[in-house]
Design an enzyme around this catalytic site. Sequence first.
Site, PDB file in Angstrom:
ATOM      1  N   ASN A 159       2.271  11.528  11.300  1.00 16.23           N
ATOM      2  CA  ASN A 159       2.704  11.478   9.907  1.00 16.23           C
ATOM      3  C   ASN A 159       2.351  12.727   9.117  1.00 16.23           C
ATOM      4  O   ASN A 159       3.040  13.098   8.182  1.00 16.23           O
ATOM      5  CB  ASN A 159       2.134  10.237   9.212  1.00 16.23           C
ATOM      6  N   GLN A 187       6.872   6.833  12.344  1.00 21.32           N
ATOM      7  CA  GLN A 187       7.555   8.060  11.896  1.00 21.32           C
ATOM      8  C   GLN A 187       8.749   8.399  12.776  1.00 21.32           C
ATOM      9  O   GLN A 187       9.473   9.351  12.494  1.00 21.32           O
ATOM     10  CB  GLN A 187       6.560   9.239  11.874  1.00 21.32           C
ATOM     11  N   SER A 207       7.688   0.500  10.359  1.00 18.19           N
ATOM     12  CA  SER A 207       7.482   0.189   8.942  1.00 18.19           C
ATOM     13  C   SER A 207       8.776   0.448   8.168  1.00 18.19           C
ATOM     14  O   SER A 207       9.378   1.518   8.324  1.00 18.19           O
ATOM     15  CB  SER A 207       6.364   1.092   8.410  1.00 18.19           C
ATOM     16  N   GLY A 208       9.184  -0.516   7.331  1.00 15.21           N
ATOM     17  CA  GLY A 208      10.443  -0.364   6.602  1.00 15.21           C
ATOM     18  C   GLY A 208      10.419   0.757   5.577  1.00 15.21           C
ATOM     19  O   GLY A 208      11.392   1.497   5.421  1.00 15.21           O
ATOM     20  N   HIS A 209       9.272   0.924   4.884  1.00 14.40           N
ATOM     21  CA  HIS A 209       9.294   1.858   3.746  1.00 14.40           C
ATOM     22  C   HIS A 209       9.292   3.321   4.157  1.00 14.40           C
ATOM     23  O   HIS A 209       9.374   4.199   3.317  1.00 14.40           O
ATOM     24  CB  HIS A 209       8.158   1.545   2.759  1.00 14.40           C
ATOM     25  N   THR A 245       6.625 -18.113   5.529  1.00 22.66           N
ATOM     26  CA  THR A 245       8.053 -17.979   5.213  1.00 22.66           C
ATOM     27  C   THR A 245       8.413 -16.500   5.164  1.00 22.66           C
ATOM     28  O   THR A 245       7.677 -15.683   4.607  1.00 22.66           O
ATOM     29  CB  THR A 245       8.349 -18.681   3.864  1.00 22.66           C
ATOM     30  N   CYS A 334      -2.447   8.081   2.227  1.00 20.47           N
ATOM     31  CA  CYS A 334      -3.663   7.259   2.118  1.00 20.47           C
ATOM     32  C   CYS A 334      -4.881   8.146   1.913  1.00 20.47           C
ATOM     33  O   CYS A 334      -5.844   7.746   1.285  1.00 20.47           O
ATOM     34  CB  CYS A 334      -3.899   6.423   3.360  1.00 20.47           C
TER      35      CYS A 334
END
Length: 689
Positions: A159, A187, A207-209, A245, A334
């Site tokens: 990343n 990535q 990861s979606g974002h 859910t 981060c």
Amino acid sequence: MDIYLDSNATTAVLPLAREAAMKTMQDAFGNPSSVHSAGLRARSVLDAARTSARRVLGMPTGRILFTSGATEGIQTAVLSCLNAWREKRDSGEALPGLLLYGATEHKAVPEALKHWNKVLCLGLNVQPIPVDRNGRHALEWLRHHAPQAAMVCTMAANNETGVVSDLDGIALAMNGSPALWLVDSVQALGKLDLRLAERRIDYAPFSGHKLYAPKGVGMLYVREGAPFTPLMAGGGQENAARSGTENMVGIAALGAVLKELERGRAFHPSSVLEAYRKQLVHALRTAFPDLVLNTPLAMALPTTVNFSVPGVTSRLLLEVFDAAGLRMSAGSACGSSRAQPSYVLEAMGLEAWRAASAVRLSFGAADTEDTIEEACRRIRQCGLALKASRLLPDVAAGTDAHSVVTRFAAEGECTYVVTDPGQRRCVVIDPRAEQVEPILQWMRCRGCSLVAVLNTAHDDGKQSGAASLKHAARALAQPAPTPCDPLGWPLAQDLIALGPWQLRRLQDGVLELWEHGALRYRFGADAAKAIDVDGDIVFDLPRHDPDARLAIVAGRSITEPSSEPLELSVSGLHTLLQQAPAIRLVDVRERVEQAVGALVPGDTRLRVDRAPMSEIINALPGWLGQTAEIPLVLVCRSGNRSAQAARALRGMGRQNTWSLAGGVALCGQDLFNTAMPEQETGIGRPCWT
Ligand code: PLP
């Protein structure tokens, strides 16, 4: 317009993903576990997303479960693997002793290994796999250790640097190892073909974002036959692999992105991304001719460039880019709020200055040509502004009137440079080892020669940069220094003259700076000691300044903070303006930030003065003297530096000082037209009135 070049941290949500999310909330809001029509509609969205994922990943078999993101996927994979080893141990099998992870792995991986190793009481040895200077795993080392490993975790692409791992080489090095293999593929999605079916990868989190879906959704691929233990038990959703859910809004958006990947319309192919990167690197090299790439481009994702500019810290570069509307970062999002240099670049064995100056530019696979061109224009503009501000060497730059005292501060340790007003000669006071490079760059950019390097106290020599600064200055063909005493004072000299300013030395290492017969500043003095200064204010400039006081008024005790809030909102500023129309805004951003994004207040009653933090010392006599009655509102990019300076000024007794909360970043639109100049920027003189 903002140009977002931090796509390895997160991406914007693609319009078609947003639409899919909205549509799900409106038309398919049912619970996919319900058997009625509303539930069936939601189920079809879920199934379609999983089918797209299977096709994009080329995986007809194995599990694909939707998670809250990659961190959850990593936990699930590590728990599954370690729990399987625990069961084997409980049935009497001997365990391999190692859990291996790449030294440049995202922190989620080693932390998950340590956490589950502890929770499951396995007592295995968690060890990093070293990487070479290019950030690639040491395959020989891995070949040697893999036979004793229970799990091996290696990312597909890094990343921070974009370095793409040699997954085939890793697979070969793991031949015959009992280890299960996790490949953090966050990535890689949409940028690399992972060939999951061909490679014996056991777990691959996504990861979606990182690919234009919202935050809070991700996927985990688990190879058919690989051990699996659910992280969450409950209602049995996802075939009891992940109860709870489903996040249908996130899954619908991710499904839309995956579908678009299949169609290949919104995302550019590698060849186009490489051409964009080439353009960006060309602009970076034009702006910063000394730029060093921290990874070879051929080994990195086509959307990532990690670079360092000698003598310019990443913090400064990021502030300049931000002022120009270019959003980049120093490394992982981060870690970027912490001051430590990147552990990724350190693991690669790069020199400390490269780690301290590293900037990551990462664009998205959906970015347009226009965005890239505008980014290139602004990058070149930032280079010009740095040269004009004497932060990059530039043969064309002349001299201008400049502050006399410049402060280099990091982690509460201060170094001061005192220059003559013509800026050709300087004295450095209490240089710290880590400040040597920035000071040399500062001198180089001004063609400034070193008259003396002075310490105000003896220390163990470990932290002082005096010797290395003198050595480096000599290498720059600076005049040979005169013989001096152990604190650096030239022998047989009573004072050092710098134009109208004079430095004098007292017995105990204390230095005094006089201007036209008036004492202005002291270095290395005991601030509490009262001195007779005939009514003039004298400022003690501390060597250690952990509380960010900037300066202490000599002979005066520190003023108790007033109960008046330090930070002003935009509406608070307008209220203050009604009461005190003569109020001044003070831009405390560095000159180069001011040059690329000047503050032009929308309200014509507001006057903006400039006092960059590194030169703010020079404004103190005026602010505590002739203009003490005028309220000051300090402004910076985010509100941090201005709050620090405002607090320091109140500590000196100037209570009518505030900081604009949130700075330009939050108040920009309400208060300023931040202008991006087209041409090389001439930086005005600071207004110390
Ligand atoms: N792995 C890598 C390589 C990443 O870049 C990130 C995010 O920064 C993660 C894991 C964690 O992903 P998430 O934010 O989805 O938990």
